[in-house]
Scaffold this motif. Structure first.
Motif, mmCIF file in Angstrom:
data_model
loop_
_atom_site.group_PDB
_atom_site.id
_atom_site.type_symbol
_atom_site.label_atom_id
_atom_site.label_comp_id
_atom_site.label_asym_id
_atom_site.label_seq_id
_atom_site.Cartn_x
_atom_site.Cartn_y
_atom_site.Cartn_z
ATOM 1 N N PRO A 194 0.837 -1.209 0.000
ATOM 2 C CA PRO A 194 0.000 0.000 0.000
ATOM 3 C C PRO A 194 0.870 1.257 0.000
ATOM 4 O O PRO A 194 1.933 1.286 0.615
ATOM 5 C CB PRO A 194 -0.790 -0.123 1.302
ATOM 6 C CG PRO A 194 0.068 -0.959 2.189
ATOM 7 C CD PRO A 194 0.848 -1.876 1.295
ATOM 8 N N ALA A 195 0.418 2.269 -0.717
ATOM 9 C CA ALA A 195 1.155 3.537 -0.759
ATOM 10 C C ALA A 195 0.149 4.666 -0.912
ATOM 11 O O ALA A 195 -0.905 4.499 -1.528
ATOM 12 C CB ALA A 195 2.136 3.542 -1.925
ATOM 13 N N LYS A 196 0.463 5.814 -0.338
ATOM 14 C CA LYS A 196 -0.389 6.989 -0.507
ATOM 15 C C LYS A 196 -0.270 7.428 -1.966
ATOM 16 O O LYS A 196 0.836 7.540 -2.498
ATOM 17 C CB LYS A 196 0.047 8.115 0.422
ATOM 18 C CG LYS A 196 -0.217 7.797 1.880
ATOM 19 C CD LYS A 196 0.115 8.965 2.761
ATOM 20 C CE LYS A 196 -0.173 8.592 4.213
ATOM 21 N NZ LYS A 196 0.157 9.663 5.129
ATOM 22 N N ALA A 197 -1.417 7.664 -2.587
ATOM 23 C CA ALA A 197 -1.406 7.966 -4.014
ATOM 24 C C ALA A 197 -2.316 9.138 -4.335
ATOM 25 O O ALA A 197 -3.307 9.394 -3.651
ATOM 26 C CB ALA A 197 -1.851 6.744 -4.809
ATOM 27 N N ALA A 198 -1.964 9.814 -5.408
ATOM 28 C CA ALA A 198 -2.789 10.911 -5.924
ATOM 29 C C ALA A 198 -3.893 10.306 -6.794
ATOM 30 O O ALA A 198 -3.882 9.120 -7.109
ATOM 31 C CB ALA A 198 -1.927 11.861 -6.740
ATOM 32 N N ALA A 199 -4.816 11.127 -7.208
ATOM 33 C CA ALA A 199 -5.940 10.660 -8.016
ATOM 34 C C ALA A 199 -5.494 10.110 -9.372
ATOM 35 O O ALA A 199 -6.136 9.230 -9.934
ATOM 36 C CB ALA A 199 -6.933 11.795 -8.211
ATOM 37 N N ALA B 172 -3.376 1.761 -3.830
ATOM 38 C CA ALA B 172 -3.639 2.982 -3.060
ATOM 39 C C ALA B 172 -3.965 2.622 -1.623
ATOM 40 O O ALA B 172 -4.730 1.700 -1.351
ATOM 41 C CB ALA B 172 -4.781 3.757 -3.689
ATOM 42 N N GLU B 173 -3.357 3.363 -0.710
ATOM 43 C CA GLU B 173 -3.602 3.156 0.704
ATOM 44 C C GLU B 173 -5.003 3.649 1.039
ATOM 45 O O GLU B 173 -5.433 4.692 0.559
ATOM 46 C CB GLU B 173 -2.557 3.972 1.499
ATOM 47 C CG GLU B 173 -2.257 3.460 2.856
ATOM 48 C CD GLU B 173 -1.096 4.234 3.468
ATOM 49 O OE1 GLU B 173 -1.264 5.428 3.761
ATOM 50 O OE2 GLU B 173 -0.018 3.631 3.613
ATOM 51 N N GLU B 174 -5.703 2.882 1.832
ATOM 52 C CA GLU B 174 -7.077 3.252 2.181
ATOM 53 C C GLU B 174 -7.071 4.416 3.173
ATOM 54 O O GLU B 174 -6.300 4.434 4.112
ATOM 55 C CB GLU B 174 -7.790 2.047 2.808
ATOM 56 C CG GLU B 174 -7.731 0.832 1.920
ATOM 57 C CD GLU B 174 -9.091 0.293 1.585
ATOM 58 O OE1 GLU B 174 -10.046 0.720 2.254
ATOM 59 O OE2 GLU B 174 -9.170 -0.513 0.679
#
Length: 149
Positions: free
Chosen positions: A80-85, A145-147
């Motif tokens: 999981p990773a923080k992601a942009a739109a 994408a990280e939830e």
């Protein structure tokens, strides 16, 4: 100039390989850092004798590496990773992150032997875990994408 490598150097060769390098690279970097020695006749004879004495030890190391590669066969990771739109992730997924995820599954792998391209987008990727020059395992992983909490 010919040198004998004392450690694995990804862009150059493996431990105990005799490689040709530019004189300045050898004398100013490899030898002072302890990564190589000059391939003189005496050093080459010593290398041949050491390899003959270590033959059974090398066979054991090779056997262990094959067992580790077999254990990683079929392993898939979800990172999981923080992601942009648009699917771009903040930061990147690197070998250390893959090694951490493998450790969570009980596979202790040194991050230095994991080869992968820099991952900066969500998607499906493959990393190569190179235990020895002829023993490696492919690790499939998905960056998701990280939830949001």
């Amino acid at each position: 100039m010919k040198v004998i490598l004392k450690e694995n150097i990804p862009s150059l060769g493996y431990k105990d390989d005799v490689v040709e390098v530019k004189s300045g690279y050898g004398r100013n970097y490899l030898i002072p850092q302890g990564l190589a020695i000059i391939a003189s006749d005496a050093a080459l004879k010593r290398l041949a004798e050491d390899q003959k004495q270590r033959a059974h030890k090398i066979a054991k190391i090779h056997e262990d590496a094959e067992a580790a590669a077999k254990a990683l066969e079929g392993v898939t990771l979800t990172i999981p990773a923080k992601a942009a739109a648009n699917g771009a992730i903040y930061g990147s997924v690197n070998a250390a992150r893959v090694a951490d995820e493998l450790a969570k599954l009980g596979h202790q792998v040194d991050r230095k032997i994991i080869e992968l391209e820099t991952v900066k987008h969500l998607g499906h990727y493959t990393a190569i875990v190179r235990f020895l020059r002829d023993v490696s395992a492919d690790i499939e992983f998905d960056v998701v994408a990280e939830e949001e909490e």
